[in-house]
Design an enzyme around this catalytic site. Structure first.
Site, PDB file in Angstrom:
ATOM      1  N   LYS A  76       0.801  -1.273   0.024  1.00 45.47           N
ATOM      2  CA  LYS A  76      -0.084  -0.074   0.048  1.00 45.47           C
ATOM      3  C   LYS A  76       0.869   1.343   0.179  1.00 45.47           C
ATOM      4  O   LYS A  76       1.802   1.289   0.799  1.00 45.47           O
ATOM      5  CB  LYS A  76      -0.810   0.092   1.466  1.00 45.47           C
ATOM      6  CG  LYS A  76      -1.876   1.107   1.411  1.00 45.47           C
ATOM      7  CD  LYS A  76      -2.727   0.985   2.628  1.00 45.47           C
ATOM      8  CE  LYS A  76      -3.857   1.943   2.598  1.00 45.47           C
ATOM      9  NZ  LYS A  76      -4.804   1.861   3.926  1.00 45.47           N
ATOM     10  N   SER A 151      -9.812   2.027   2.776  1.00 42.88           N
ATOM     11  CA  SER A 151      -8.873   3.096   2.003  1.00 42.88           C
ATOM     12  C   SER A 151      -7.834   2.153   0.858  1.00 42.88           C
ATOM     13  O   SER A 151      -7.262   2.676   0.101  1.00 42.88           O
ATOM     14  CB  SER A 151      -8.242   3.944   2.624  1.00 42.88           C
ATOM     15  OG  SER A 151      -7.052   3.084   3.613  1.00 42.88           O
ATOM     16  N   SER A 175      -9.809  -0.241   6.732  1.00 43.75           N
ATOM     17  CA  SER A 175      -9.423  -0.125   5.743  1.00 43.75           C
ATOM     18  C   SER A 175      -8.782  -1.456   5.028  1.00 43.75           C
ATOM     19  O   SER A 175      -8.277  -1.481   3.927  1.00 43.75           O
ATOM     20  CB  SER A 175      -8.312   0.949   5.575  1.00 43.75           C
ATOM     21  OG  SER A 175      -8.970   2.203   5.250  1.00 43.75           O
TER      22      SER A 175
HETATM   23  N1  GLN Z   1     -13.068   4.486   6.265  1.00 47.45           N
HETATM   24  C1  GLN Z   1     -12.464   4.811   7.499  1.00 47.45           C
HETATM   25  C2  GLN Z   1     -12.217   6.295   7.331  1.00 47.45           C
HETATM   26  O1  GLN Z   1     -12.235   6.863   6.260  1.00 47.45           O
HETATM   27  C3  GLN Z   1     -11.365   3.883   7.775  1.00 47.45           C
HETATM   28  C4  GLN Z   1     -10.096   4.246   7.046  1.00 47.45           C
HETATM   29  C5  GLN Z   1      -9.130   3.474   7.404  1.00 47.45           C
HETATM   30  O2  GLN Z   1      -9.255   2.309   7.859  1.00 47.45           O
HETATM   31  N2  GLN Z   1      -7.742   3.861   7.138  1.00 47.45           N
HETATM   32  O3  GLN Z   1     -11.469   6.787   8.359  1.00 47.45           O
END
Ligand code: GLN
Length: 481
Positions: A76, A151, A175
């Protein structure tokens, strides 16, 4: 060459039999990416030259000593890999080249893994669809009109498309697990502190955790066994030592989280799939009950206060002085504001503003402090449930993959897609998503399994056995693109 069973075990056994070489596998991987990734857009950067060079140092007599010998891995793009761009999918870091490698990435390399590229994400890992990337949106390999989740959407889609057998993600509120669920692969968020965060660009430091994606539980377990363990470069890292567990699934007691089961907002087909899992577990002889965690209903507001507060403080370092984008102004204040104004996208700005507000004097007690207290109530709910049950289960996400653009104008509806994953980060627990079936559109559904802190091996052991029983074999067909 066609590789059907793209698991670490089968790749390694082909290597050992002399049917495959790391060079042939890299040729296959890069050919696949070049053929199909123009439609999926999993990767921001390919590290092709590096990868071919790296396989030169693999010695066949070390294949049993190195668990990931010759295994291609995608990283990532919020994890540093020395000498290659780490963009966080943000304009502010578009040309940032780190001078060091994240511990988790280094441990994969030391175990013989070959880094083949860096994957797309929501900017600074803020989002649930990968649509917040400043560069491009990633498509779901099961349906190119749909999002892969986020994400870590680039990593999840790269594994789902069988570009790579293994990828890394980071999980602050879901994410890893939510995109794994949307893409029909396995995604594991370990207990907070088991994997070093050194070299992971921080979003919300008390919630961030690195973990792996794979097509099978055994593969993510192997990657986790390599990545985990104490690291002096991260003061929150725990002296965790991985040991695998082999307990029969029948011995476990399972709770189904009432607030994420008998609740509104969950697709009927997602709930049907959970019901099917419950039926399977019962028929295997397990004790399965519905159990209530009453404070879970506050998870979303608590998360969006804690995570944004931490983000506003973490992202203060991007000021055009130390590294990354710099847009000159007439004085230092104007340089700061122009750099940040042009460098950050709208979701990141929204979070910085929310977090700065929640931390500001006069509001701190009402927002940040209050949220921290309610977070403790959520932790207590889990603790109580784990006195009774070995694992808690629920859908990973209330829906299957949604269409691109469906939720971009309504942040709240986007935030709701993490309703089942966020509580697990707030309590620092291990959670895994495994595919449990498909809906009537043929899109994968994920099941989340949550365990006690540092019981990561038990979670993986349970998930592995359940995975065999469910026997999910569907995969996206890329031939059509
Ligand atoms: N979708 C969640 C957010 O926008 C989690 C994101 C993540 O786990 N990095 O904060």
């Amino acid at each position: 060459m066609e590789i059907n069973d793209f698991t670490i075990n089968s790749i390694k056994s082909e290597y050992k039999k002399g049917n495959l070489t790391p060079k042939e596998l890299l040729d296959y991987v890069f050919k696949g990416i070049k053929l199909y990734d123009s439609k999926i857009n999993s990767f921001i950067t390919l590290t092709e030259e590096y990868a071919y060079k790296a396989i030169e140092s693999l010695k066949l007599d070390e294949i049993d000593l190195k668990p990931l010998w010759g295994i291609p891995v995608a990283i990532k793009d919020n994890m540093c890999f020395r000498g290659f761009k780490t963009t966080c999918s943000s304009k502010i870091l578009e040309n940032f080249i780190p001078i060091y490698t994240a511990t988790a990435v280094q441990r994969l390399i030391d175990a013989g893994a070959i880094i083949v590229g860096k994957t797309n994400l929501d900017e600074f890992a803020m989002g649930s669809s990968t649509e917040n990337s400043a560069f491009f949106t990633t498509s779901n390999p099961w349906d190119l009109e749909r999002v892969p989740g986020g994400s870590s959407g680039g990593s999840a889609s790269a594994v789902a498309a069988r570009f790579v057998p293994l990828a890394t993600g980071s999980d602050t509120g879901g994410s890893i697990r939510q995109p794994a669920s949307f893409c029909g692969v396995v995604g594991f968020k370990p207990t907070y502190g088991t994997v070093s965060r050194y070299g992971l660009v921080a979003f919300a430091s008390s919630l961030d955790q690195i973990g792996p994606f794979g097509t099978k539980v055994k593969d993510v377990e192997l990657a986790f066994s390599v990545m985990s363990g104490k690291d002096d470069m991260d003061s929150t890292s725990h002296p965790y030592q991985f040991t695998s567990v082999n307990r029969n699934i029948k011995e476990y007691k399972v709770g189904v989280i009432k607030e994420l089961y008998e609740a509104e907002g969950f697709d009927i087909e997602v709930l049907n799939s959970l019901n099917n899992v419950i039926k399977i577990l019962k028929s295997e002889g397990l004790k399965v009950d519905v159990c209530s965690l009453p404070h879970l209903k506050y998870s979303l507001p608590v998360y969006y206060l804690v995570a944004t507060s931490e983000a506003s403080s973490n992202l203060a370092r991007f000021d055009g002085v130390r590294y990354g984008l710099r847009v000159e102004g007439k004085d230092i204040i104007e340089t700061f504001s122009k750099t940040r104004g042009q460098g950050f996208g709208s979701e990141v700005k929204r979070r910085i503003m929310l977090g700065t507000y929640a931390l500001s004097s006069g509001y701190y007690d009402a927002y940040y402090l209050k949220a921290s207290k309610v977070r403790t109530l959520i932790v207590n709910d889990f603790e109580k449930a784990f006195r009774e049950y070995d694992f808690l289960i629920c859908p990973t996400s209330p829906t299957t993959a949604f269409k691109k653009g469906d939720k971009t104008s309504d942040p709240l509806s986007m935030y709701l897609s993490d309703i089942a994953t966020i509580p697990v980060n707030l309590a620092g627990l291990p959670g895994i998503s495994i595919p449990s079936g498909c809906d009537n559109k043929g899109l994968p559904i994920g099941l989340q399994i949550i365990g006690r802190p540092f019981n990561d091996s038990e979670v993986l052991n349970f998930a592995d056995q359940l995975e065999s029983i469910i026997n999910f074999e569907a995969r996206p067909q890329l031939g059509g693109i």
